[in-house]
Design a protein around this motif. Structure first.
Motif, PDB file in Angstrom:
ATOM      1  N   ALA A  83       0.833  -1.205   0.000  1.00  0.00           N
ATOM      2  CA  ALA A  83       0.000   0.000   0.000  1.00  0.00           C
ATOM      3  C   ALA A  83       0.866   1.253   0.000  1.00  0.00           C
ATOM      4  CB  ALA A  83      -0.911   0.003   1.227  1.00  0.00           C
ATOM      5  N   LYS A  84       0.395   2.271  -0.720  1.00  0.00           N
ATOM      6  CA  LYS A  84       1.010   3.601  -0.683  1.00  0.00           C
ATOM      7  C   LYS A  84       0.093   4.490   0.134  1.00  0.00           C
ATOM      8  CE  LYS A  84       3.038   7.287  -3.324  1.00  0.00           C
ATOM      9  NZ  LYS A  84       4.074   7.630  -2.409  1.00  0.00           N
ATOM     10  N   ARG A  85       0.643   5.103   1.162  1.00  0.00           N
ATOM     11  CA  ARG A  85      -0.133   5.881   2.137  1.00  0.00           C
ATOM     12  C   ARG A  85      -0.056   7.376   1.832  1.00  0.00           C
ATOM     13  NH1 ARG A  85       0.858   8.095   7.558  1.00  0.00           N
ATOM     14  NH2 ARG A  85      -0.853   7.496   8.933  1.00  0.00           N
ATOM     15  N   HIS A  86      -1.232   8.011   1.880  1.00  0.00           N
ATOM     16  CA  HIS A  86      -1.334   9.461   1.757  1.00  0.00           C
ATOM     17  C   HIS A  86      -2.139   9.975   2.945  1.00  0.00           C
ATOM     18  CE1 HIS A  86       0.119  10.030  -2.396  1.00  0.00           C
ATOM     19  NE2 HIS A  86      -0.415   8.846  -2.627  1.00  0.00           N
ATOM     20  N   VAL A  87      -1.806  11.153   3.417  1.00  0.00           N
ATOM     21  CA  VAL A  87      -2.596  11.818   4.449  1.00  0.00           C
ATOM     22  C   VAL A  87      -3.172  13.082   3.832  1.00  0.00           C
ATOM     23  CG1 VAL A  87      -2.577  12.905   6.715  1.00  0.00           C
ATOM     24  CG2 VAL A  87      -1.155  10.896   6.304  1.00  0.00           C
ATOM     25  N   LEU A  88      -4.482  13.203   3.920  1.00  0.00           N
ATOM     26  CA  LEU A  88      -5.172  14.406   3.448  1.00  0.00           C
ATOM     27  C   LEU A  88      -5.712  15.159   4.651  1.00  0.00           C
ATOM     28  CD1 LEU A  88      -7.234  12.987   0.435  1.00  0.00           C
ATOM     29  CD2 LEU A  88      -5.098  14.285   0.360  1.00  0.00           C
ATOM     30  N   THR A  89      -5.489  16.459   4.673  1.00  0.00           N
ATOM     31  CA  THR A  89      -6.015  17.292   5.756  1.00  0.00           C
ATOM     32  C   THR A  89      -6.676  18.527   5.174  1.00  0.00           C
ATOM     33  OG1 THR A  89      -4.044  18.671   6.056  1.00  0.00           O
ATOM     34  CG2 THR A  89      -4.098  16.577   7.256  1.00  0.00           C
ATOM     35  N   ALA A  90      -7.679  19.022   5.887  1.00  0.00           N
ATOM     36  CA  ALA A  90      -8.354  20.242   5.452  1.00  0.00           C
ATOM     37  C   ALA A  90      -7.408  21.438   5.536  1.00  0.00           C
ATOM     38  CB  ALA A  90      -9.602  20.482   6.290  1.00  0.00           C
ATOM     39  N   GLU A  91      -6.453  21.398   6.457  1.00  0.00           N
ATOM     40  CA  GLU A  91      -5.527  22.517   6.630  1.00  0.00           C
ATOM     41  C   GLU A  91      -4.507  22.631   5.506  1.00  0.00           C
ATOM     42  OE1 GLU A  91      -6.296  20.439   9.339  1.00  0.00           O
ATOM     43  OE2 GLU A  91      -7.757  21.959   9.920  1.00  0.00           O
ATOM     44  N   GLN A  92      -4.208  21.521   4.851  1.00  0.00           N
ATOM     45  CA  GLN A  92      -3.252  21.518   3.741  1.00  0.00           C
ATOM     46  C   GLN A  92      -3.998  21.039   2.505  1.00  0.00           C
ATOM     47  OE1 GLN A  92       0.085  18.896   4.255  1.00  0.00           O
ATOM     48  NE2 GLN A  92       1.211  19.781   2.553  1.00  0.00           N
ATOM     49  N   PRO A  93      -4.580  21.943   1.719  1.00  0.00           N
ATOM     50  CA  PRO A  93      -5.417  21.528   0.594  1.00  0.00           C
ATOM     51  C   PRO A  93      -4.647  20.700  -0.434  1.00  0.00           C
ATOM     52  CG  PRO A  93      -5.032  23.904   0.533  1.00  0.00           C
ATOM     53  CD  PRO A  93      -4.436  23.394   1.802  1.00  0.00           C
ATOM     54  N   ARG A  94      -5.207  19.529  -0.723  1.00  0.00           N
ATOM     55  CA  ARG A  94      -4.565  18.603  -1.649  1.00  0.00           C
ATOM     56  C   ARG A  94      -5.633  17.686  -2.236  1.00  0.00           C
ATOM     57  NH1 ARG A  94       0.375  16.174   0.913  1.00  0.00           N
ATOM     58  NH2 ARG A  94       1.317  17.917  -0.158  1.00  0.00           N
TER      59      ARG A  94
END
Length: 142
Positions: A83-94
């Motif tokens: 698996a390739k892991r990504h973290v998405l947060t509202a504070e860092q738009p992505r």
């Protein structure tokens, strides 16, 4: 061939308020969108894959861990895929773009998190290209 991309957004604020924008994100392929609001931070949604459908994920509240698996065989995938892991947060738009050929699984890191999902397939076409796997099918970092 690139099977997933990341679009970093930007933000601006002044006395009128704030603005988040993705000027390099081309929305011409989008057919539909939906928002996911998990009931808690322990529930993992996935694994769900598509051979052809492309999806885009954007966290507009809280944060999420999104794991991707490049599926080698949709009828009988290898248990050793990584698996390739990504973290998405509202504070860092992505925005993460995921092409066909992948399975995804995700979970909220914070209460009241919201994930917007865009698709280039209609709901009917998506259902014909939908592959579900057990959450225990692959190891992922949560």
């Amino acid at each position: 061939m690139i099977f997933h991309k990341v679009f970093d957004g930007s933000n601006f604020s002044d006395k009128r308020g704030g603005l988040i924008f993705f000027n390099t994100f081309d929305m011409s392929e989008l057919v539909r969108m939906y928002e996911i609001s998990p009931s808690d931070t322990t529930n993992i949604r996935g694994w769900q894959g598509h051979k052809k459908e492309k999806k885009w994920f954007y966290c507009n509240a809280g944060s999420f861990i999104v794991n991707l698996i490049k599926v080698d065989n949709f009828e009988k995938p290898s248990k050793t895929l990584v698996a390739k892991r990504h973290v998405l947060t509202a504070e860092q738009p992505r925005i993460i773009e995921i092409s066909g050929g992948y399975a995804t699984a995700f979970k909220a890191n914070e209460a009241n998190s919201k994930l917007i999902v865009f698709s280039n397939f209609s709901l009917e076409d998506s259902q014909e290209d939908d592959f579900r796997f057990s959450v225990d099918n692959w190891t992922a970092a949560w």
